[in-house]
Design a protein around this motif. Structure first.
Motif, PDB file in Angstrom:
ATOM      1  N   LYS A   1      -4.994  11.436  12.520  1.00 52.16           N
ATOM      2  CA  LYS A   1      -6.109  10.492  12.541  1.00 52.16           C
ATOM      3  C   LYS A   1      -7.455  11.152  12.287  1.00 52.16           C
ATOM      4  O   LYS A   1      -8.408  10.451  11.953  1.00 52.16           O
ATOM      5  N   ASN A   2      -7.553  12.464  12.420  1.00 49.79           N
ATOM      6  CA  ASN A   2      -8.857  13.078  12.189  1.00 49.79           C
ATOM      7  C   ASN A   2      -9.127  13.357  10.709  1.00 49.79           C
ATOM      8  O   ASN A   2     -10.136  13.967  10.364  1.00 49.79           O
ATOM      9  N   VAL A   3      -8.205  12.904   9.857  1.00 48.08           N
ATOM     10  CA  VAL A   3      -8.451  13.038   8.419  1.00 48.08           C
ATOM     11  C   VAL A   3      -9.004  11.710   7.928  1.00 48.08           C
ATOM     12  O   VAL A   3      -8.364  10.670   8.081  1.00 48.08           O
ATOM     13  N   ASN A   4     -10.186  11.739   7.351  1.00 50.17           N
ATOM     14  CA  ASN A   4     -10.851  10.495   6.980  1.00 50.17           C
ATOM     15  C   ASN A   4     -11.061  10.347   5.488  1.00 50.17           C
ATOM     16  O   ASN A   4     -11.005  11.317   4.742  1.00 50.17           O
ATOM     17  N   ASP A   5     -11.354   9.134   5.124  1.00 49.63           N
ATOM     18  CA  ASP A   5     -11.810   8.792   3.774  1.00 49.63           C
ATOM     19  C   ASP A   5     -10.760   8.979   2.702  1.00 49.63           C
ATOM     20  O   ASP A   5     -11.092   9.283   1.552  1.00 49.63           O
ATOM     21  N   TYR A   6      -9.503   8.783   3.061  1.00 51.73           N
ATOM     22  CA  TYR A   6      -8.465   8.850   2.024  1.00 51.73           C
ATOM     23  C   TYR A   6      -8.478   7.549   1.234  1.00 51.73           C
ATOM     24  O   TYR A   6      -8.463   6.461   1.796  1.00 51.73           O
ATOM     25  N   VAL A   7      -8.513   7.683  -0.079  1.00 50.47           N
ATOM     26  CA  VAL A   7      -8.430   6.511  -0.944  1.00 50.47           C
ATOM     27  C   VAL A   7      -7.061   6.507  -1.601  1.00 50.47           C
ATOM     28  O   VAL A   7      -6.619   7.532  -2.130  1.00 50.47           O
ATOM     29  N   HIS A   8      -6.411   5.350  -1.561  1.00 45.43           N
ATOM     30  CA  HIS A   8      -5.090   5.303  -2.193  1.00 45.43           C
ATOM     31  C   HIS A   8      -5.233   4.858  -3.639  1.00 45.43           C
ATOM     32  O   HIS A   8      -5.425   3.673  -3.912  1.00 45.43           O
ATOM     33  N   TYR A   9      -5.141   5.808  -4.540  1.00 47.70           N
ATOM     34  CA  TYR A   9      -5.169   5.483  -5.953  1.00 47.70           C
ATOM     35  C   TYR A   9      -3.761   5.136  -6.422  1.00 47.70           C
ATOM     36  O   TYR A   9      -2.792   5.519  -5.799  1.00 47.70           O
ATOM     37  N   SER A  10      -3.666   4.446  -7.544  1.00 51.21           N
ATOM     38  CA  SER A  10      -2.338   4.008  -7.970  1.00 51.21           C
ATOM     39  C   SER A  10      -1.463   5.168  -8.407  1.00 51.21           C
ATOM     40  O   SER A  10      -0.260   5.025  -8.503  1.00 51.21           O
ATOM     41  N   ASP A  11      -2.046   6.349  -8.657  1.00 50.02           N
ATOM     42  CA  ASP A  11      -1.185   7.484  -8.973  1.00 50.02           C
ATOM     43  C   ASP A  11      -0.768   8.235  -7.703  1.00 50.02           C
ATOM     44  O   ASP A  11      -0.082   9.238  -7.768  1.00 50.02           O
ATOM     45  N   ALA A  12      -1.206   7.725  -6.557  1.00 54.52           N
ATOM     46  CA  ALA A  12      -0.824   8.284  -5.249  1.00 54.52           C
ATOM     47  C   ALA A  12      -1.196   9.744  -5.085  1.00 54.52           C
ATOM     48  O   ALA A  12      -0.543  10.479  -4.356  1.00 54.52           O
ATOM     49  N   LEU A  13      -2.256  10.184  -5.771  1.00 56.72           N
ATOM     50  CA  LEU A  13      -2.662  11.590  -5.658  1.00 56.72           C
ATOM     51  C   LEU A  13      -3.915  11.705  -4.797  1.00 56.72           C
ATOM     52  O   LEU A  13      -4.812  10.871  -4.889  1.00 56.72           O
ATOM     53  N   PHE A  14      -3.964  12.766  -4.011  1.00 56.50           N
ATOM     54  CA  PHE A  14      -5.115  12.998  -3.139  1.00 56.50           C
ATOM     55  C   PHE A  14      -6.277  13.572  -3.936  1.00 56.50           C
ATOM     56  O   PHE A  14      -6.116  14.570  -4.619  1.00 56.50           O
TER      57      PHE A  14
END
Lengths: 524, 284, 339
Positions: free
Chosen positions: A503-516
Motif C-alpha cells: 500500500k505504500n506504493v502510490n500513483d500506479y497508472v494501469h496502461y493497456s500494455d500493463a507496463l509500469f
C-alpha cells in the motif's frame, strides 16, 4: 588517555550508526518488483516477455507517451484518446490520417551522453520494419520516414491509421541510439539485434545498471527531462514460484508481485499492507478452440457436446480464482468494448453432452488430442476438461507443448484442440474478430479454429471501413452471433491483469500494455 | 545342511535383525497398498469435487483434498501402484540388459570385456537426471521417456555386478569340467552362470528399487517424468508446491512421506538381505 | 612407466567420452521432429532468419561436414545463442557455473566432514543412543527426496519461523555491490578476498538451507560407509597392537583406523559427484538458485537447444575430469594402489 574500553564504545557506536545509516539510506527509495519470468532478451523490438518490456519502457522513451484518467472505479487507467509529449514535444496529423509529423525535443541526451535527434528516430523506425515481432505489421503500415531537419521528422503511412500513436507509444517503438548501436554492433542487423538483447542505451527516466537471470537493476536518470518520482532504484527480481512471490510481498521484501496465484487472492486481499489490483485486461478473453478442419471437430454435434461438457463455473473458480477476478466471457470480445453482445450462453450439462456424443455416432468412444500450452493456469483447465470429457465418453489425450513449438504449430494451422487467449494491442474489436474468425486469417494471423463463413468475412470487411460507430457495432454483433453458431471457440473468462502491490506504493497508472512507468510512481 | 534347514537358518538370522524386519514389513505394506489399495479406497483418484477443493485432512478425507477436490489419500494409494509398476518395468529392463552384457563381458574376457566395460564407464558418466532430460528433449515427457531414461542409467551397475560374479564363478571346477566335456558357451552361461548370479542381483534390485522410486519422483517433480493426471508421488508434490505457502501443507507432506517411508523400507530390507547373503559387503 | 600409461589411458578415455557427448548433442537437434534450423531460433524468428540459420548450420551439407563445423565452433568458444535468455551459451555457463560449484563443493565438504565425524562416533559408540540416532538419521537421508526436504525446510525456516531469508537466489535484494566485487563469482570467496562482511553474511545465509538440504543425502551415505568401514577396521588385530603399545585412543581412532576405513568413501567420491550434479538440479529449482542445473531445466522447458547441447558436453567433461582427479588423489593417498 582515553581508556581502551571507552574508545571501543565510541568506535562501535559509530559503526552501528553508519550501518543503520547505510541500511536505511539504501532502503529508502528502492522499489523491488517480483516477476515470474526473467527479463531475458531485452531487445524492445523482440518483446520477448513482459519482464523485458518493463525494462524497455523505463530505459527508453517513445515519441509520445500515454495519458491517464480516473476510471469510474476510482483508480488510474489509461486515457486512450490522449497522448503526452515525450521525445516528440508536439505533432501534427494530416487530414487523411496517414502522415504524422513530429517535432522533437532538442535538449535530450542518451544515457551515455550522445545527443538525441531525428537520425535516431529514423534508424529505429527502419529497424522496426526489418526485425522483431511487429516487423511485418510495421513494414506493411509505414511507407517512408523522412528527416526534415535534425528535430523534425515525418512518417508517411500506407493507409490511414488513427491508432498509429497508440501503436508507437509502447515498448516496441522505443527509440534507440543510432550512434551507439552502430558503434557497438556495426551495420550487420543480426549483430545489432544480438547487442540489443542484453544492452540498453536509451533516453528514459532510468538507466540500466545490471541485467542478470535473477535480477535487473535500474537507477534513476537524474538528468531526465521529464517527470521523476521519488524512486531512485528499481530492482526487478525473477521469482518463478508464485508462492515465493507471495511470501516475499507479505514480508515486505518486495513491493510488487506480478501474477499471484489465484489461490492467494483471498489472503492478499485480507492483508492490510497489501492491495490486490484487479485491472482490465485489454480485451483479452481466454477460450478453448477447436480446429474445424480436423476430425471430429468437423461434426458440429461434437463441438456442441463439448460446449455442454465444460464446467464453466468450476473452471473459473478453480483455475482462475473466481468470478470476481475472471468474469465469465460470453463472447470473444470483452464486455466493455463497443459492439459487444453476450452471445455464448452454454451451461454445464453432462447429460445433454452425452446424448450429443451418442447422436453423432461416437457411442463406443472417441479419442481427441489436446495441445496444451503449459503456462499459468492452462494445465489446470486442461485437467478439468479431461475429466469432464471422460464422463461423457471422450478420451482426451493431453500433449504438452513448449511455447515456441506451440506458436509454430499454430501459425502453420496444425493445432487441434487448445486453450489460448487473444488480444489486440490497441483493443480494436474489429481487428480482434478479424484475427480470430476471418477466413483470411487462416492460419497465420490467428484464426486457429479455421472458421470460414462467408457472411462473417463480408460483415468484418464492411466493419473495417465503416466509420459510423453504431453501424459498426451492429455489424460486430451479427459477426458474434454467427461465430457463436459455429462454436469453433468456447469462451471461458475475461482476463484481468492482477497483481499485488504494497500500500505504500502510490500513483500506479494501469496502461493497456500493463507496463509500469516507474518514474510516475512514488513510495511513501 | 539340508535345504529346509538352510532356509530356516536364513529366516532366523533375518528375523534377528530388527531393522530388516521393519523394512520387510514396510515393503509388504507398500506392495499391498499398491496392488490391493486401489480396490478399497473410498474415492477414485480422478473424481473432481468442485465444491470441496483444498480441504484439510478430516475423517471424510484423511489426507485432505487437492486443488480439484480430488481425495489425496486415494491419489497417494494409486501412486504406490504407479511407483511399483514403473519400478518393476525399469528393473526388468535394466537387469536383462545388464545381465546379458555383464555375463558376456565376464565370461568372454578380452576385447568384449574391454568394450563393454568402456560402455559401462561411458554411461555411468551421466547422472540419471541428465539422461532423462536429454531423452525428454527428444521424445517429450511421459512414462515412456521416464522408463527408457531410468533403464539406461541403471543397467550399468547390474552389468558390473554380473561381470564380477561371472568372473568368480568362471573358475569353478564345475564349469571347467563342463567345458572339457564340450558344453557350448551359451549352455554354460544360461544353465550354470546365470542361476548363480541371480541371488546377488536380486538383492541389489531391492536397493535399486528405492533409487528408482526416488528418481521417478524427482524427474516428475521437475516436469520430465510422468504427466498429469497420473497420480505419481513426485508429480503430486510438484502440483502442491504452490499451495504450501497458503497453508495447504498436506499436498506436499503426505506424498513425500509416502516416498520416504517406502524407500526407507526398501533400503532396510535390502541392507538386511545383503547382510545375510554377503556379510563382507555389510555397511551397517 | 605404469603411471604414465595409466594417465595416457585415462586421457584417451576422456577424449572418447567427449566425442560421444558431442555426437549425442549434435544429433539431438537433428533427430527431434521438426526443422533443426527453426528450433535453434526464438519463436518470433522470421523466415529469413530460418534460412540464414540453415546455412549457418550447413544443413544442406553432408553430416560429417556439419559435425566438423560444430566441433570447430565449440573449440573456438562458440556454443551458440541461448534464445530464452538472450545471451550466448558460453557466457551463460560462465555466469552460472560458479553458483552451482559453490553449492556442490560446500555440500560435499559439509557432507564429508559431518558424515565422517558422525560415522566414526557412531561406530565407536556402537548400539548406544548416538549410534541409533545416526543410523535413523542416515536412513532418512538416503530415503527422503531432497526436493521434499527443501520445500518443508523453506516452509518452516522462512515462512513459519522467519529465521532464514527468502529463497530468492544467492543474495538479498541489495545486490548493488556485487558487480564491482566479483572476482571468482563465488560470493563467499569474493567476500573474503575483498573483506566485505556484509556480502559474506548475506551469501552465507542464503547458502545455508540449500547446502544443508543438498548435503543431507550424501552426509547419510558417507556416514553409513564410514561407520561400516570403522566397524570392520576396529575389529582388526593391528588396532589392538597400537593400543597395547600405548598409542592414545584418540590417535588410534582418528588417524590410524580412519585412514583405512575411509577407503570405501573415497572410492565412491566419483559416483557421489555424479549424483551431486543430479541433486543440484532439484535444489536449484526449489531454491531459485541461478545455477547450471536450473538453466538446463529451463532450457528444456523452452526447447532452447543450444544450451541443452552445451550442457551434455559440459556434464560429461566435468564428470570424467572429476573422476580423474579423485583417482589421482587416491593414488597419492594410498601408495598401495596399483595400476
Amino acid at each position: 588517555m582515553i581508556s581502551f574500553f571507552k574508545k571501543s564504545i565510541v568506535f562501535s557506536s559509530i559503526l552501528v550508526l553508519l550501518l543503520i545509516f547505510t541500511i536505511s539510506s539504501i532502503q529508502a527509495e528502492e522499489l523491488v518488483v517480483g516477476m515470474n519470468n526473467q527479463a531475458g532478451d531485452i531487445n524492445p523490438l523482440v518483446g520477448l516477455n513482459i519482464g523485458a518490456e518493463y525494462v524497455d519502457i523505463n530505459i527508453y522513451d517513445t515519441l509520445v507517451g500515454r495519458d491517464s484518467k480516473e476510471a469510474k472505479e476510482g483508480y488510474l487507467i489509461e486515457d486512450s484518446n490522449n497522448f503526452t509529449p515525450q521525445l516528440a514535444k508536439s505533432w501534427k496529423i494530416s487530414d487523411n490520417v496517414s502522415t504524422y509529423t513530429f517535432n522533437l525535443r532538442e535538449d535530450v541526451n542518451f544515457h551515455n551522453g550522445n545527443k538525441f535527434d531525428a537520425e535516431d528516430v529514423k534508424f529505429t523506425f527502419e529497424l522496426m520494419q526489418k526485425k522483431g515481432s511487429y516487423a511485418e505489421y510495421f513494414k506493411n503500415l509505414i511507407k517512408e520516414v523522412n528527416i526534415i531537419d535534425p528535430y523534425t521528422i515525418t512518417v508517411k503511412l500506407n493507409r490511414p491509421e488513427p491508432k498509429f500513436l497508440k501503436r508507437i507509444s509502447t515498448y516496441n517503438a522505443c527509440i534507440l541510439d543510432k550512434e551507439t548501436v552502430l558503434n557497438k554492433a556495426g551495420t550487420d542487423i543480426e549483430e545489432q539485434m544480438k547487442w540489443l538483447a542484453s544492452n540498453a542505451v536509451g533516453t528514459g527516466p532510468y538507466i540500466l545498471e545490471s541485467l542478470d537471470t535473477n535480477s535487473v537493476n535500474m537507477k534513476a536518470n537524474n538528468d531526465y527531462y521529464g517527470e521523476l518520482g521519488n524512486i531512485d532504484k528499481i530492482v526487478l527480481l525473477t521469482i518463478s514460484e508464485a508462492s515465493n512471490r507471495r511470501i516475499m510481498i507479505e514480508k515486505g521484501d518486495i513491493h510488487i508481485a506480478t501474477s499471484p496465484s489465484q489461490n492467494d487472492y483471498n489472503a492478499l486481499e485480507k492483508n492490510n499492507e497489501i492491495e490486490l489490483l484487479v485491472r482490465p485486461g485489454n480485451s483479452k478473453v481466454v477460450y478453448f478452440s477447436m480446429n474445424l478442419n480436423h476430425e471430429p471437430f468437423n461434426e458440429k454435434m461434437i463441438r456442441e457436446a463439448i460446449a455442454y461438457a465444460v464446467p464453466y463455473e468450476a473452471i473459473i473458480n478453480i483455475a482462475a480464482g473466481g468470478e470476481k477476478y475472471a468474469p465469465r466471457a460470453h463472447s470473444l470480445l470483452t464486455s466493455e468494448l463497443h459492439g459487444y453482445k453476450p452471445v455464448f450462453n452454454y451451461t454445464h450439462n453432462p447429460e445433454k453432452a452425452r446424448e450429443l456424443v451418442k447422436e453423432a455416432g461416437y457411442e463406443s468412444g472417441l479419442e481427441i488430442q489436446f495441445d496444451l500450452f503449459s503456462a499459468g493456469t492452462y494445465p489446470k483447465c486442461a485437467e478439468i476438461l479431461q475429466q469432464e470429457l471422460k464422463n461423457i465418453g471422450i478420451d482426451l489425450k493431453i500433449k504438452e507443448m513448449a511455447p515456441p513449438a506451440f506458436f509454430q504449430a499454430g501459425s502453420a494451422g496444425n493445432l487441434n484442440f487448445i486453450i489460448n487467449s487473444w488480444w489486440d494491442n490497441v483493443a480494436d474489436p474489429v481487428g480482434l474478430l478479424t484475427d480470430l474468425t476471418h477466413s483470411k486469417s487462416i492460419p497465420e494471423q490467428g484464426n486457429w479454429a479455421q472458421i470460414s463463413v462467408e457472411k462473417i468475412d463480408r460483415s468484418l470487411n464492411a466493419a473495417q471501413s465503416e466509420l459510423d460507430s453504431e453501424k459498426r457495432a451492429k455489424l460486430l454483433e451479427s459477426v458474434q452471433e454467427l461465430v457463436n453458431e459455429e462454436i469453433g471457440y468456447i469462451p471461458l473468462w475475461e482476463a484481468k491483469i492482477i497483481m499485488a502491490m504494497r500500500k505504500n506504493v502510490n500513483d500506479y497508472v494501469h496502461y493497456s500494455d500493463a507496463l509500469f512507468r516507474f518514474n510516475e510512481m512514488n513510495i511513501e | 545342511m539340508m535345504k529346509s534347514n538352510k532356509y530356516k537358518y536364513i529366516y532366523k538370522v533375518f528375523l534377528s535383525n530388527k531393522l530388516s524386519v521393519i523394512g520387510a514389513l514396510i515393503v509388504i505394506i507398500f506392495l499391498l497398498v499398491g496392488f490391493v489399495g486401489p480396490f478399497i479406497v473410498p474415492y477414485s483418484p480422478e473424481t473432481m469435487d468442485y465444491s470441496n477443493v483444498l480441504s484439510a485432512p478430516t475423517f471424510k478425507h484423511l489426507f485432505g483434498t487437492d486443488e480439484f477436490g480430488r481425495d489425496l489419500m486415494s491419489r497417494v494409494v494409486y501412486g504406490a501402484r504407479v511407483s511399483i509398476t514403473i519400478g518393476l518395468i525399469v528393473i526388468l529392463i535394466s537387469r536383462i540388459i545388464g545381465i546379458i552384457l555383464g555375463i558376456i563381458a565376464g565370461y568372454s574376457g578380452g576385447v568384449f570385456d574391454d568394450i563393454i566395460m568402456r560402455f559401462v564407464d561411458l554411461f555411468m558418466a551421466f547422472p540419471p537426471v541428465v539422461i532423462a532430460m536429454v531423452i525428454a528433449t527428444i521424445m517429450g515427457g511421459g512414462v515412456k521417456t521416464l522408463i527408457i531414461a531410468l533403464s539406461i542409467s541403471m543397467w550399468t551397475g547390474v552389468a558390473r555386478l554380473a561381470r564380477g560374479e561371472t568372473l568368480s564363478i568362471k573358475q569353478n571346477e564345475y564349469i571347467l569340467s563342463t567345458k572339457a566335456v564340450g558344453g557350448s558357451k551359451f549352455h554354460i552361461m544360461w544353465h550354470h552362470i546365470l542361476p548363480n548370479i541371480l541371488p546377488p542381483i536380486l538383492i541389489s534390485s531391492t536397493l535399486s528399487f528405492g533409487r528408482i522410486v526416488l528418481s521417478t519422483a524427482g524427474l516428475s517433480f521437475i516436469g520430465v517424468g510422468v504427466q498429469p493426471p497420473i497420480p505419481e508421488w513426485g508429480l503430486i508434490i510438484s502440483n502442491g508446491r504452490e499451495y504450501i505457502v497458503s497453508g495447504e501443507w498436506w499436498l506436499v507432506f503426505f506424498p513425500g512421506l509416502a516416498i520416504m517411508i517406502t524407500v526407507m523400507g526398501l533400503n532396510l530390507l535390502g541392507d538386511g538381505l545383503r547382510d545375510i547373503f554377503d556379510p563382507k559387503e555389510r555397511k551397517l | 612407466m605404469n603411471f604414465r600409461r595409466y594417465i595416457f589411458k585415462r586421457l584417451i578415455f576422456l577424449i572418447f567420452v567427449l566425442i560421444g557427448a558431442s555426437l549425442l548433442s549434435f544429433f539431438i537437434v537433428r533427430v527431434v521432429p521438426g526443422d533443426p534450423a527453426r528450433m535453434m531460433l526464438p519463436p518470433q524468428a522470421s523466415p529469413e532468419d530460418v534460412d540464414r540459420m540453415r546455412i549457418e548450420l550447413g544443413l544442406d551439407k553432408p553430416y560429417y561436414i556439419q559435425y566438423f563445423n560444430y566441433i570447430n565452433n565449440i573449440l573456438h568458444g562458440d556454443l551458440g545463442f541461448s534464445h530464452h535468455t538472450g545471451r550466448p551459451v558460453l557466457e551463460e555457463f560462465k555466469r552460472k557455473l560458479p553458483a552451482s560449484l559453490e553449492l556442490s563443493i560446500l555440500s560435499l565438504l559439509l557432507a564429508a566432514i559431518l558424515g565422517i565425524w558422525l560415522g566414526v562416533i557412531s561406530a565407536i559408540n556402537k548400539n548406544k543412543f548416538i549410534d541409533h540416532f545416526a543410523r535413523v538419521f542416515s536412513i532418512g537421508g538416503i530415503s527422503a527426496p531432497g526436493f521434499w526436504i527443501g520445500l518443508l525446510a523453506i516452509y518452516f525456516f522462512y515462512y513459519k519461523l522467519g529465521w532464514l531469508p527468502a529463497p530468492s537466489g544467492r543474495l538479498d535484494i541489495l545486490t548493488e555491490n556485487v558487480n564491482q566485487i566479483t572476482v571468482t563469482n563465488i560470493y563467499l570467496l569474493d567476500a573474503i578476498i575483498t573483506g566485505n562482511w556484509y556480502l559474506f553474511k548475506n551469501a552465507f545465509l542464503h547458502l545455508l538451507l540449500p547446502v544443508t538440504v543438498l548435503s543431507y543425502s550424501f552426509l547419510a551415505m558417507i556416514c553409513r560407509l564410514t561407520r561400516g568401514g570403522m566397524l570392520e577396521v576396529l575389529d582388526n588385530d593391528y588396532i589392538n597392537f597400537f593400543r597395547t603399545n600405548g598409542v592414545s585412543k584418540n590417535r588410534v581412532i582418528w588417524i590410524y583406523a580412519l585412514r583405512n576405513a575411509i577407503r570405501p568413501v573415497l572410492t565412491m567420491m566419483g559416483m557421489f559427484f555424479a549424483r551431486l550434479l543430479g541433486g543440484v538440479v532439484f535444489i536449484e529449482t526449489v531454491f531459485n538458485w541461478p545455477g547450471i542445473g536450473r538453466y538446463a531445466v529451463d532450457s528444456i522447458k523452452f526447447l532452447d537447444y543450444p544450451p541443452i547441447q552445451g550442457f551434455i558436453i559440459f556434464m560429461s567433461l566435468g564428470y570424467v575430469l572429476v573422476n580423474l582427479i579423485v583417482d589421482l588423489l587416491y593414488m597419492v593417498l594410498d601408495p598401495r594402489v596399483e595400476y
